[in-house]
Scaffold this motif. Structure first.
Motif, PDB file in Angstrom:
ATOM      1  N   GLU A 188      17.810  46.142 -22.775  1.00  0.00           N
ATOM      2  CA  GLU A 188      19.070  46.811 -22.475  1.00  0.00           C
ATOM      3  C   GLU A 188      20.238  45.835 -22.572  1.00  0.00           C
ATOM      4  OE1 GLU A 188      21.365  50.178 -21.593  1.00  0.00           O
ATOM      5  OE2 GLU A 188      19.232  49.992 -22.102  1.00  0.00           O
TER       6      GLU A 188
ATOM      7  N   LYS B  46      17.823  50.115 -11.945  1.00  0.00           N
ATOM      8  CA  LYS B  46      18.299  50.405 -13.296  1.00  0.00           C
ATOM      9  C   LYS B  46      19.803  50.687 -13.281  1.00  0.00           C
ATOM     10  CE  LYS B  46      13.837  52.338 -14.715  1.00  0.00           C
ATOM     11  NZ  LYS B  46      13.114  53.575 -15.111  1.00  0.00           N
ATOM     12  N   TYR B  47      20.244  51.384 -12.256  1.00  0.00           N
ATOM     13  CA  TYR B  47      21.682  51.655 -12.114  1.00  0.00           C
ATOM     14  C   TYR B  47      22.444  50.352 -11.888  1.00  0.00           C
ATOM     15  CZ  TYR B  47      26.074  53.252 -10.112  1.00  0.00           C
ATOM     16  OH  TYR B  47      27.406  53.440  -9.848  1.00  0.00           O
TER      17      TYR B  47
ATOM     18  N   SER C 196      12.614  50.638  -9.539  1.00  0.00           N
ATOM     19  CA  SER C 196      13.353  51.787  -9.012  1.00  0.00           C
ATOM     20  C   SER C 196      14.497  52.214  -9.928  1.00  0.00           C
ATOM     21  CB  SER C 196      13.913  51.458  -7.629  1.00  0.00           C
ATOM     22  OG  SER C 196      14.935  50.487  -7.736  1.00  0.00           O
ATOM     23  N   GLU C 197      14.902  53.474  -9.788  1.00  0.00           N
ATOM     24  CA  GLU C 197      16.055  53.982 -10.521  1.00  0.00           C
ATOM     25  C   GLU C 197      17.331  53.289 -10.053  1.00  0.00           C
ATOM     26  OE1 GLU C 197      16.180  56.068 -13.128  1.00  0.00           O
ATOM     27  OE2 GLU C 197      13.984  55.905 -13.082  1.00  0.00           O
ATOM     28  N   THR C 198      17.363  52.903  -8.780  1.00  0.00           N
ATOM     29  CA  THR C 198      18.536  52.221  -8.250  1.00  0.00           C
ATOM     30  C   THR C 198      18.738  50.877  -8.938  1.00  0.00           C
ATOM     31  OG1 THR C 198      18.179  53.269  -6.104  1.00  0.00           O
ATOM     32  CG2 THR C 198      19.667  51.395  -6.158  1.00  0.00           C
TER      33      THR C 198
ATOM     34  N   LYS D  64      22.931  48.578 -15.162  1.00  0.00           N
ATOM     35  CA  LYS D  64      24.022  49.166 -15.944  1.00  0.00           C
ATOM     36  C   LYS D  64      25.377  48.744 -15.397  1.00  0.00           C
ATOM     37  CE  LYS D  64      21.469  53.282 -17.469  1.00  0.00           C
ATOM     38  NZ  LYS D  64      21.406  54.762 -17.444  1.00  0.00           N
TER      39      LYS D  64
ATOM     40  N   ARG E 177      23.908  52.487  -5.143  1.00  0.00           N
ATOM     41  CA  ARG E 177      22.879  53.529  -5.003  1.00  0.00           C
ATOM     42  C   ARG E 177      22.947  54.445  -6.204  1.00  0.00           C
ATOM     43  NH1 ARG E 177      25.378  53.860   0.425  1.00  0.00           N
ATOM     44  NH2 ARG E 177      24.055  52.717   1.856  1.00  0.00           N
ATOM     45  N   THR E 178      21.840  55.085  -6.512  1.00  0.00           N
ATOM     46  CA  THR E 178      21.813  56.005  -7.645  1.00  0.00           C
ATOM     47  C   THR E 178      22.557  57.284  -7.335  1.00  0.00           C
ATOM     48  OG1 THR E 178      19.668  56.799  -6.857  1.00  0.00           O
ATOM     49  CG2 THR E 178      19.664  55.181  -8.612  1.00  0.00           C
ATOM     50  N   ASP E 179      22.807  57.583  -6.061  1.00  0.00           N
ATOM     51  CA  ASP E 179      23.521  58.813  -5.728  1.00  0.00           C
ATOM     52  C   ASP E 179      25.016  58.554  -5.636  1.00  0.00           C
ATOM     53  OD1 ASP E 179      23.534  57.283  -3.435  1.00  0.00           O
ATOM     54  OD2 ASP E 179      23.238  58.972  -2.069  1.00  0.00           O
TER      55      ASP E 179
END
Length: 295
Positions: free
Chosen positions: A204, A154-155, A150-152, A158, A291-293
């Motif tokens: 990464e 990945k966030y 998920s993109e979450t 980071k 969360r990604t948002d």
């Protein structure tokens, strides 16, 4: 990435201790901290005056305990419903992170007891560092990130790499629950380099020069019974965190705010199965939910 931190204090729990430990990380030493205490509505002016004075002492004690650079610390004492005020202040200051205590109640208990942390977790899109009352706060050197496609996630990676940046002796653990693994012992047979999710995360981490270790599991056992898939994965992530003795667990949480009415808790989703809910309640270390948002 984390320049403004909101610390919600009530005079109880480990939130202040968590922030003091968190502030030792080189990456956040220059972050601005706002310490918030909320005075709930009272039935009389006399009670309100007493609670207001008590709140001022709680703030003063918290700031004295934190012993941070005075130019980086501010305090807010506000009246209202704590769960609403925390969200409001986080939005007003555009907080990059909320730190607050949690009793670690299960979902239904949280609703019935009007849990402040559960409400904020449900409605805020900002990263939250929840510190349960019954856990031991340790110096942060080892951070685990629950990784999936998920993109979450990945966030979260980071975020963890940002926290570990320039920290001597730091270690990043990448946890991946792979249900397709074939090992009878519960350990997946794929090597990290063969795991497409972990391979990207490892690459990464190398950019930041952070020491990285992978912990991969199938998340299956003969004792699963009626536990749901998310429950099994959540239980395995908690086990891996315990076995690896991590100081902080970072996990993605889906946007749990209702799409129709943002001002009401989504009871159906709140009561349903959720990996982040399971980890929030059962992990024995501090949990950072992101969360990604996030703003």
């Amino acid at each position: 990435m984390i320049q403004k931190i909101l610390l919600a204090v009530s005079g109880l729990g480990h939130a202040e201790e968590m922030l003091k430990t968190f502030a030792d990380l080189p990456s956040v030493q220059k972050s601005k901290v706002t310490v918030l205490h909320v005075v709930p509505p009272q039935t009389s002016a006399e009670n309100m005056t007493a609670k207001w004075e008590e709140g001022g002492k709680i703030l003063a004690n918290a700031i004295q305990y934190l012993n941070l650079d005075p130019s980086l610390v501010s305090s807010i004492l506000r009246q209202g419903e704590p769960k609403d005020v925390v969200c409001q202040v986080a939005d007003e200051m555009d907080a990059d992170l909320i730190i607050m205590g949690s009793r670690g109640l299960k979902r239904l208990q949280s609703i019935l007891s009007n849990s402040v942390s559960q409400y904020v977790f449900q409605l805020s899109s900002r990263p939250m560092l929840l510190v349960k009352d019954d856990i031991y706060i340790k110096k942060i050197n080892r951070i685990m990130v629950a990784m999936d496609a998920s993109e979450t996630a990945k966030y979260c990676l980071k975020l963890a790499l940002f926290l570990l940046k320039d920290l001597k002796g730091a270690e990043l653990l990448l946890a991946n629950i792979n249900p397709d693994g074939q090992s009878k012992s519960g350990k997946a047979e794929l090597t990290p380099e063969q795991n497409p999710i972990l391979a990207v995360a490892i690459a990464e981490a190398k950019k930041y020069g952070v020491s990285t270790r992978c912990v991969v599991s199938t998340g299956t056992s003969g004792q699963d019974g009626n536990i749901t898939g998310s429950g099994r994965a959540g239980r395995e992530i908690c086990r891996l965190a315990d076995d690896s003795n991590v100081d902080l667990l970072v996990i993605g949480s889906p946007d749990r705010r209702p799409s129709i009415a943002k001002n009401f808790v989504d009871l159906d989703r709140l009561l349903g199965s959720s990996l982040s809910d399971y980890v929030r309640v059962n992990a024995t270390c501090p949990v950072l939910l992101a969360r990604t948002d996030a703003a």
